[in-house]
Design a protein around this motif. Structure first.
Motif, PDB file in Angstrom:
ATOM      1  N   UNK A   1       0.632  -1.285   0.042  1.00  0.00           N
ATOM      2  CA  UNK A   1      -0.022   0.011   0.062  1.00  0.00           C
ATOM      3  C   UNK A   1       0.953   1.253  -0.111  1.00  0.00           C
ATOM      4  N   UNK A   2       2.193   1.318  -0.567  1.00  0.00           N
ATOM      5  CA  UNK A   2       3.080   2.281  -0.459  1.00  0.00           C
ATOM      6  C   UNK A   2       2.790   3.455  -1.278  1.00  0.00           C
ATOM      7  N   UNK A   3       1.857   3.312  -2.102  1.00  0.00           N
ATOM      8  CA  UNK A   3       1.598   4.516  -3.001  1.00  0.00           C
ATOM      9  C   UNK A   3       0.294   5.415  -2.549  1.00  0.00           C
ATOM     10  N   UNK A   4      -0.299   4.933  -1.547  1.00  0.00           N
ATOM     11  CA  UNK A   4      -1.654   5.460  -1.130  1.00  0.00           C
ATOM     12  C   UNK A   4      -1.644   6.755  -0.330  1.00  0.00           C
ATOM     13  N   UNK A   5      -2.549   7.274   0.243  1.00  0.00           N
ATOM     14  CA  UNK A   5      -2.646   8.442   1.154  1.00  0.00           C
ATOM     15  C   UNK A   5      -1.583   8.410   2.153  1.00  0.00           C
TER      16      UNK A   5
ATOM     17  N   UNK B   1       8.840  -0.803  -2.000  1.00  0.00           N
ATOM     18  CA  UNK B   1       7.549  -0.286  -2.123  1.00  0.00           C
ATOM     19  C   UNK B   1       6.489  -0.839  -2.970  1.00  0.00           C
ATOM     20  N   UNK B   2       5.448  -1.648  -2.487  1.00  0.00           N
ATOM     21  CA  UNK B   2       4.642  -2.552  -3.152  1.00  0.00           C
ATOM     22  C   UNK B   2       3.450  -1.882  -3.722  1.00  0.00           C
ATOM     23  N   UNK B   3       3.111  -2.093  -5.092  1.00  0.00           N
ATOM     24  CA  UNK B   3       2.304  -1.410  -5.800  1.00  0.00           C
ATOM     25  C   UNK B   3       1.472  -2.373  -7.232  1.00  0.00           C
ATOM     26  N   UNK B   4       0.458  -2.150  -7.419  1.00  0.00           N
ATOM     27  CA  UNK B   4       0.136  -2.895  -8.606  1.00  0.00           C
ATOM     28  C   UNK B   4       0.556  -2.360  -9.911  1.00  0.00           C
ATOM     29  N   UNK B   5       1.158  -1.376  -9.970  1.00  0.00           N
ATOM     30  CA  UNK B   5       1.272  -0.714 -11.089  1.00  0.00           C
ATOM     31  C   UNK B   5       2.678   0.264 -10.991  1.00  0.00           C
ATOM     32  N   UNK B   6       3.914  -0.413 -11.209  1.00  0.00           N
ATOM     33  CA  UNK B   6       4.956   0.143 -10.797  1.00  0.00           C
ATOM     34  C   UNK B   6       5.406   1.215 -11.750  1.00  0.00           C
TER      35      UNK B   6
ATOM     36  N   UNK C   1      10.688  -0.994  -6.266  1.00  0.00           N
ATOM     37  CA  UNK C   1       9.383  -1.185  -6.769  1.00  0.00           C
ATOM     38  C   UNK C   1       9.034  -2.524  -6.958  1.00  0.00           C
ATOM     39  N   UNK C   2       7.870  -3.067  -6.335  1.00  0.00           N
ATOM     40  CA  UNK C   2       7.579  -4.537  -6.523  1.00  0.00           C
ATOM     41  C   UNK C   2       6.308  -4.480  -6.721  1.00  0.00           C
ATOM     42  N   UNK C   3       5.860  -5.298  -7.775  1.00  0.00           N
ATOM     43  CA  UNK C   3       4.483  -5.363  -8.395  1.00  0.00           C
ATOM     44  C   UNK C   3       3.694  -6.487  -7.582  1.00  0.00           C
ATOM     45  N   UNK C   4       2.940  -6.071  -6.845  1.00  0.00           N
ATOM     46  CA  UNK C   4       2.178  -6.975  -5.940  1.00  0.00           C
ATOM     47  C   UNK C   4       0.707  -6.648  -6.086  1.00  0.00           C
TER      48      UNK C   4
ATOM     49  N   UNK D   1       2.120   7.537  -9.201  1.00  0.00           N
ATOM     50  CA  UNK D   1       2.366   7.567  -7.764  1.00  0.00           C
ATOM     51  C   UNK D   1       3.587   6.812  -7.513  1.00  0.00           C
ATOM     52  N   UNK D   2       3.814   5.635  -8.327  1.00  0.00           N
ATOM     53  CA  UNK D   2       4.891   4.855  -7.973  1.00  0.00           C
ATOM     54  C   UNK D   2       6.317   5.461  -8.495  1.00  0.00           C
ATOM     55  N   UNK D   3       6.128   6.175  -9.652  1.00  0.00           N
ATOM     56  CA  UNK D   3       7.462   6.965 -10.222  1.00  0.00           C
ATOM     57  C   UNK D   3       7.609   8.043  -9.166  1.00  0.00           C
ATOM     58  N   UNK D   4       6.683   8.591  -8.434  1.00  0.00           N
ATOM     59  CA  UNK D   4       6.838   9.733  -7.625  1.00  0.00           C
ATOM     60  C   UNK D   4       7.725   9.248  -6.426  1.00  0.00           C
ATOM     61  N   UNK D   5       7.431   8.120  -5.825  1.00  0.00           N
ATOM     62  CA  UNK D   5       8.354   7.459  -4.980  1.00  0.00           C
ATOM     63  C   UNK D   5       9.766   7.155  -5.264  1.00  0.00           C
TER      64      UNK D   5
END
Ligand SMILES: NC(=O)c1ccc[n+]([C@@H]2O[C@H](COP(=O)([O-])OP(=O)(O)OC[C@H]3O[C@@H](n4cnc5c(N)ncnc54)[C@H](OP(=O)(O)O)[C@@H]3O)[C@@H](O)[C@H]2O)c1
Length: 339
Positions: free
Chosen positions: A7-11, A33-38, A59-62, A42-46
């Motif tokens: 849930x790393x890209x969330x609020x 940082x796990x995300x469905x869409x690396x 980034x890990x796709x989960x 938001x993932x790129x911002x991390x």
């Protein structure tokens, strides 16, 4: 040492990442940082936020909804801390399913003695909700958090339950767009009397990082982590952040004063309009809890989150709204750059 965040890209997750990056890199050497869409914004911002940090960010796709226990167990092994932030939009059943899967994956690691280099089982830091085991029922969403936490406890998984009140990001998602466009009404099913405490997602991120730091420092000192199997930390905004809907309208109106049409500082009058309770059981339960004063609390001196932040104050609601009015508050909005 390594921290993995579901849930790393969330609020909240994105602020946990940022607060961990701010620790400086000697303690947290890697963040996964796990995300469905690396490849998402938001993932790129991390990734961009970690560019100038000594902490490595991967980034890990989960996808928690489709991943099986074996693959989740593989992803979660080898980290000192696992952070679980379940998406806001999940149903209570999905939340329970997600926690079951995490519990199963972590306890498999413990059974196989796939422990960390330090010799400890990973610490699970879970984003929960204030008052889930208090006297007022939070309905199916609160029950889903509690069911998961009972499961973690029954499996003796060391975990910390972080329990925030209402996120500033709710205001930004639901109320701010129409106010920004010139609106004068805040609508909700809260009713005119109940008061709700508001907390900044950034502060939840800071408290999470402080909990993680405390744990990693204990490990770094070569000691067995002295964390109890279960610890709960309420994450609550200061007294001025506990507001009824009409009080919230007054604060917002004052902050919008510069937009008034009169001479100089004219307040924009913002009024409250009550809407019916939602029809879905989960959200009906949540609003019934809020109407009964479930989040009518305030951070006080000596609170655990205050101690974790070294006495640094939580963000005030009014300061936050002023920041939004000045166009600086977008950091709370998911998807926009962190800095
Ligand atoms: N809002 C409040 O006032 C409040 C108060 C107390 C407690 N809470 C608790 O806080 C948690 C929500 O935190 P949050 O607002 O930070 O979460 P969030 O932003 O809604 O979601 C976190 C991440 O989960 C991923 N995600 C979204 N939908 C998903 C789905 N259907 N399946 C799998 N992954 C999905 C998304 O990442 P990707 O798109 O990158 O995969 C998203 O960035 C909930 O457990 C809630 O009960 C909320």
């Amino acid at each position: 040492m390594s921290v993995i965040i579901l849930g790393a890209t969330g609020n909240v997750g994105r602020h946990i990442v940022r607060a961990l990056l701010e620790l400086g890199g000697s303690l947290v050497t890697q963040i996964v940082a796990c995300t469905r869409q690396p490849l998402s914004g938001p993932a790129m911002a991390l990734k961009a936020a970690a560019n100038f940090s000594r902490t490595r960010l991967c980034l890990a796709k989960v996808d928690m909804m489709t991943s099986d226990v074996d693959s989740l167990a593989a992803i979660l092994s080898g980290h000192e801390v696992v952070v679980l932030v379940m998406a806001q939009g999940l149903s209570p059943e999905e939340m329970v399913g997600c926690q079951k899967e995490v519990a199963e994956a972590l306890s498999r690691g413990m059974d196989k003695k796939e422990k960390q280099p330090s010799g400890n089982a990973p610490l699970l830091v879970k984003l929960s909700s204030y008052g889930i085991d208090g006297p007022l029922s939070q309905g199916p969403l609160g029950d889903a958090h509690r069911t998961g936490e009972d499961l973690f406890r029954s499996k003796n998984l060391p975990f910390v339950s972080l329990r925030p009140t209402s996120f500033f990001s709710n205001f930004e998602a639901y109320d701010w767009p129409s106010l920004r466009a010139g609106g004068r009404v805040i609508r909700s099913p809260l009713g005119p009397h109940a008061r709700v405490n508001w907390v900044a997602c950034q502060d939840i991120g800071r408290v999470s990082a402080a909990v993680i730091k405390e744990h990693l420092e204990t490990l770094g000192n070569g000691r067995q982590a002295s964390i109890p199997v279960f610890r709960k930390v309420d994450v609550v905004g200061p007294e001025g952040n506990t507001l009824s809907a009409p009080e919230m309208c007054r604060v917002v109106g004052k902050c919008l004063k510069k937009e008034g049409k009169g001479r100089g500082d004219v307040e924009r009058e913002v009024r409250y309009e009550e809407t019916p309770l939602p029809t879905t059981e989960a959200y009906r339960g949540l609003w019934t809890f809020l109407r009964a004063g479930g989040f009518d609390v305030a951070d006080g001196p000596g609170s655990e989150s205050g101690r974790l932040l070294g006495g640094k104050a939580m963000t005030g609601f009014r300061d936050y709204i002023e920041g939004l009015v000045e166009g600086m508050g977008e950091a709370e909005t998911r998807g926009l750059p962190l800095n």
